[in-house]
Write a protein that holds these residues in place. Structure first.
Motif, mmCIF file in Angstrom:
data_model
loop_
_atom_site.group_PDB
_atom_site.id
_atom_site.type_symbol
_atom_site.label_atom_id
_atom_site.label_comp_id
_atom_site.label_asym_id
_atom_site.label_seq_id
_atom_site.Cartn_x
_atom_site.Cartn_y
_atom_site.Cartn_z
ATOM 1 N N LYS A 130 7.515 0.719 2.836
ATOM 2 C CA LYS A 130 8.665 1.518 3.254
ATOM 3 C C LYS A 130 8.288 2.848 3.882
ATOM 4 C CE LYS A 130 11.807 -0.434 -0.196
ATOM 5 N NZ LYS A 130 12.685 -0.125 -1.354
ATOM 6 N N ARG A 131 7.500 3.664 3.161
ATOM 7 C CA ARG A 131 7.215 5.018 3.658
ATOM 8 C C ARG A 131 5.850 5.500 3.206
ATOM 9 N NH1 ARG A 131 10.996 5.283 -0.309
ATOM 10 N NH2 ARG A 131 12.657 5.059 1.226
ATOM 11 N N VAL A 132 5.300 6.416 4.019
ATOM 12 C CA VAL A 132 3.975 6.978 3.749
ATOM 13 C C VAL A 132 3.997 8.470 4.036
ATOM 14 C CG1 VAL A 132 1.592 7.099 4.601
ATOM 15 C CG2 VAL A 132 2.657 4.876 4.194
ATOM 16 N N ARG A 154 4.698 -1.429 12.468
ATOM 17 C CA ARG A 154 5.502 -2.045 11.407
ATOM 18 C C ARG A 154 6.755 -1.231 11.083
ATOM 19 N NH1 ARG A 154 1.742 -1.610 6.888
ATOM 20 N NH2 ARG A 154 3.398 -2.568 5.658
ATOM 21 N N ARG A 155 6.935 -0.117 11.805
ATOM 22 C CA ARG A 155 8.091 0.752 11.620
ATOM 23 C C ARG A 155 8.182 1.292 10.187
ATOM 24 N NH1 ARG A 155 11.131 0.685 16.071
ATOM 25 N NH2 ARG A 155 10.989 -1.084 17.506
ATOM 26 N N ILE A 156 7.028 1.627 9.624
ATOM 27 C CA ILE A 156 6.977 2.271 8.319
ATOM 28 C C ILE A 156 7.190 3.760 8.520
ATOM 29 C CG2 ILE A 156 5.535 2.752 6.297
ATOM 30 C CD1 ILE A 156 6.266 -0.191 6.558
ATOM 31 N N LYS A 157 8.137 4.356 7.790
ATOM 32 C CA LYS A 157 8.365 5.783 7.906
ATOM 33 C C LYS A 157 7.080 6.523 7.530
ATOM 34 C CE LYS A 157 10.992 9.670 6.046
ATOM 35 N NZ LYS A 157 12.000 10.136 5.060
ATOM 36 N N ILE A 197 0.893 9.632 -0.442
ATOM 37 C CA ILE A 197 1.939 8.980 -1.241
ATOM 38 C C ILE A 197 2.398 7.747 -0.481
ATOM 39 C CG2 ILE A 197 4.190 9.203 -2.350
ATOM 40 C CD1 ILE A 197 3.903 12.209 -2.227
ATOM 41 N N VAL A 198 2.457 6.617 -1.172
ATOM 42 C CA VAL A 198 2.891 5.365 -0.544
ATOM 43 C C VAL A 198 4.046 4.765 -1.342
ATOM 44 C CG1 VAL A 198 2.219 2.991 -0.023
ATOM 45 C CG2 VAL A 198 0.660 4.862 0.489
ATOM 46 N N ASP A 199 5.169 4.568 -0.664
ATOM 47 C CA ASP A 199 6.341 3.882 -1.217
ATOM 48 C C ASP A 199 6.872 4.529 -2.495
ATOM 49 O OD1 ASP A 199 6.257 2.067 0.845
ATOM 50 O OD2 ASP A 199 5.045 0.616 -0.258
ATOM 51 N N SER A 200 6.585 5.807 -2.698
ATOM 52 C CA SER A 200 7.008 6.526 -3.919
ATOM 53 C C SER A 200 6.511 5.836 -5.185
ATOM 54 C CB SER A 200 8.548 6.628 -3.973
ATOM 55 O OG SER A 200 9.027 7.328 -2.843
ATOM 56 N N ARG A 201 5.419 5.079 -5.039
ATOM 57 C CA ARG A 201 4.876 4.327 -6.180
ATOM 58 C C ARG A 201 3.405 4.610 -6.436
ATOM 59 N NH1 ARG A 201 4.448 -0.829 -5.385
ATOM 60 N NH2 ARG A 201 4.536 -1.350 -7.599
ATOM 61 N N GLN A 202 2.690 5.096 -5.418
ATOM 62 C CA GLN A 202 1.263 5.352 -5.562
ATOM 63 C C GLN A 202 0.907 6.728 -5.000
ATOM 64 O OE1 GLN A 202 -1.236 1.777 -4.269
ATOM 65 N NE2 GLN A 202 0.697 1.376 -3.264
ATOM 66 N N VAL A 203 0.005 7.414 -5.682
ATOM 67 C CA VAL A 203 -0.474 8.711 -5.221
ATOM 68 C C VAL A 203 -1.987 8.755 -5.291
ATOM 69 C CG1 VAL A 203 -0.699 11.133 -5.903
ATOM 70 C CG2 VAL A 203 1.541 10.132 -5.721
ATOM 71 N N LEU A 204 -2.577 9.356 -4.260
ATOM 72 C CA LEU A 204 -4.009 9.636 -4.270
ATOM 73 C C LEU A 204 -4.188 11.079 -3.828
ATOM 74 C CD1 LEU A 204 -6.977 7.465 -3.336
ATOM 75 C CD2 LEU A 204 -6.798 9.690 -2.230
ATOM 76 N N THR A 205 -4.895 11.860 -4.625
ATOM 77 C CA THR A 205 -5.081 13.271 -4.298
ATOM 78 C C THR A 205 -6.467 13.743 -4.730
ATOM 79 O OG1 THR A 205 -4.202 15.502 -4.633
ATOM 80 C CG2 THR A 205 -4.039 13.992 -6.495
ATOM 81 N N GLY A 206 -7.006 14.676 -3.976
ATOM 82 C CA GLY A 206 -8.341 15.189 -4.278
ATOM 83 C C GLY A 206 -9.020 15.695 -3.032
ATOM 84 N N GLU A 207 -10.313 15.382 -2.893
ATOM 85 C CA GLU A 207 -11.098 15.846 -1.760
ATOM 86 C C GLU A 207 -11.737 14.689 -1.010
ATOM 87 O OE1 GLU A 207 -12.738 20.269 -2.630
ATOM 88 O OE2 GLU A 207 -13.748 18.666 -3.739
ATOM 89 N N LEU A 208 -11.834 14.845 0.306
ATOM 90 C CA LEU A 208 -12.468 13.866 1.184
ATOM 91 C C LEU A 208 -13.286 14.621 2.223
ATOM 92 C CD1 LEU A 208 -12.721 10.865 2.093
ATOM 93 C CD2 LEU A 208 -10.683 11.230 3.502
#
Length: 246
Positions: A130-132, A154-157, A197-208
């Motif tokens: 749905k959204r990213v 894919r028309r993902i927000k 944040i993906v689909d308000s279900r997954q989060v990844l945060t930190g350093e890259l």
């Protein structure tokens, strides 16, 4: 390209270091026997013949029978494609047959190193429905260009928070993203800090972007996702207010 780099890439396709050295020598010298290869690369004949046997078994060389047994390399594109095809078949088998976890984990996972973090982000983006929301510098975003293109198709927000860099290349890239429906907000320079944040279900945060020292926290824990989502939404609201006030 330096030989060590080539060897590292070949080893990623299942060859040992000595098999990789022998494979490269076959390309340099052409069809050769074990004695010639050993002389050229300075490895004992016994180790060269062992490497040639392994290389042949792994699909990297063909044997030419004659007065002297010689070897010729398999084209690199053919060799790599055969390995990829084999891995795809194994992936399909494992996907179907590997035991499933009793319950999907919603805890917190620590992911280390640029390579592993980037792979996790790519998989998150490709599986989005749905959204990213992405928060990272332009330099870090560049490596996910293919995934961003797929999101647009894919028309993902998709919403990006990144630093405003005033150069022709960056402006052209942002313009192309906007034309594909991707929203972009300019924020402060967060250097290596990232958030996904993906689909308000997954989060990844930190350093890259810090090599093996990079570390990120990944979670599907509802409360953590909501807190991170609210934080990013508030940041976007502030950016919108700043833009309107100018």
């Amino acid at each position: 390209m330096e030989e060590r780099n080539l060897i590292e890439h070949l080893m990623a396709f299942g060859l040992t270091r000595q098999e990789s050295q022998v494979y490269l020598e076959l390309f340099r010298s052409g069809t050769s026997n074990g004695y010639e290869i050993a002389k050229n690369i300075g490895i004992s004949r016994s180790n060269v013949y062992k490497a040639l046997e392994g290389l042949t078994d792994k699909g990297g060389a063909y044997v030419i029978e004659g007065n002297s047994r010689k070897y010729t390399p398999v084209d690199i594109e053919e060799f790599c494609q055969n390995k990829i095809r084999s891995l795809e078949e194994r992936r399909e088998f494992l996907t179907v047959h590997i035991p499933r976890e009793k319950e999907e984990s919603e805890g917190y996972l620590t992911i280390c190193s640029d390579e592993n973090i980037a792979d996790k982000i790519r998989n998150m983006l490709r599986k989005s429905k749905k959204r990213v929301y992405l928060s990272m510098s332009v330099g870090l975003l560049e490596q996910f260009q293919e995934e961003l293109e797929l999101l647009a198709e894919r028309r993902i927000k998709t919403v990006i928070l990144t630093l405003d860099i005033r150069d022709e290349e960056s402006e052209a890239r942002e313009q192309a993203w906007r034309q594909k429906g991707i929203k972009i907000y300019h924020t402060s320079d967060k250097k290596n800090q990232i958030g996904v944040i993906v689909d308000s279900r997954q989060v990844l945060t930190g350093e890259l972007g810090k090599g093996k020292d990079s570390t990120c926290l990944y979670s599907g824990q509802v409360n953590f996702v909501q807190v991170f989502k609210d934080s990013m939404k508030n940041e976007i609201k502030l950016l919108e207010l700043e833009r309107k006030s100018k």
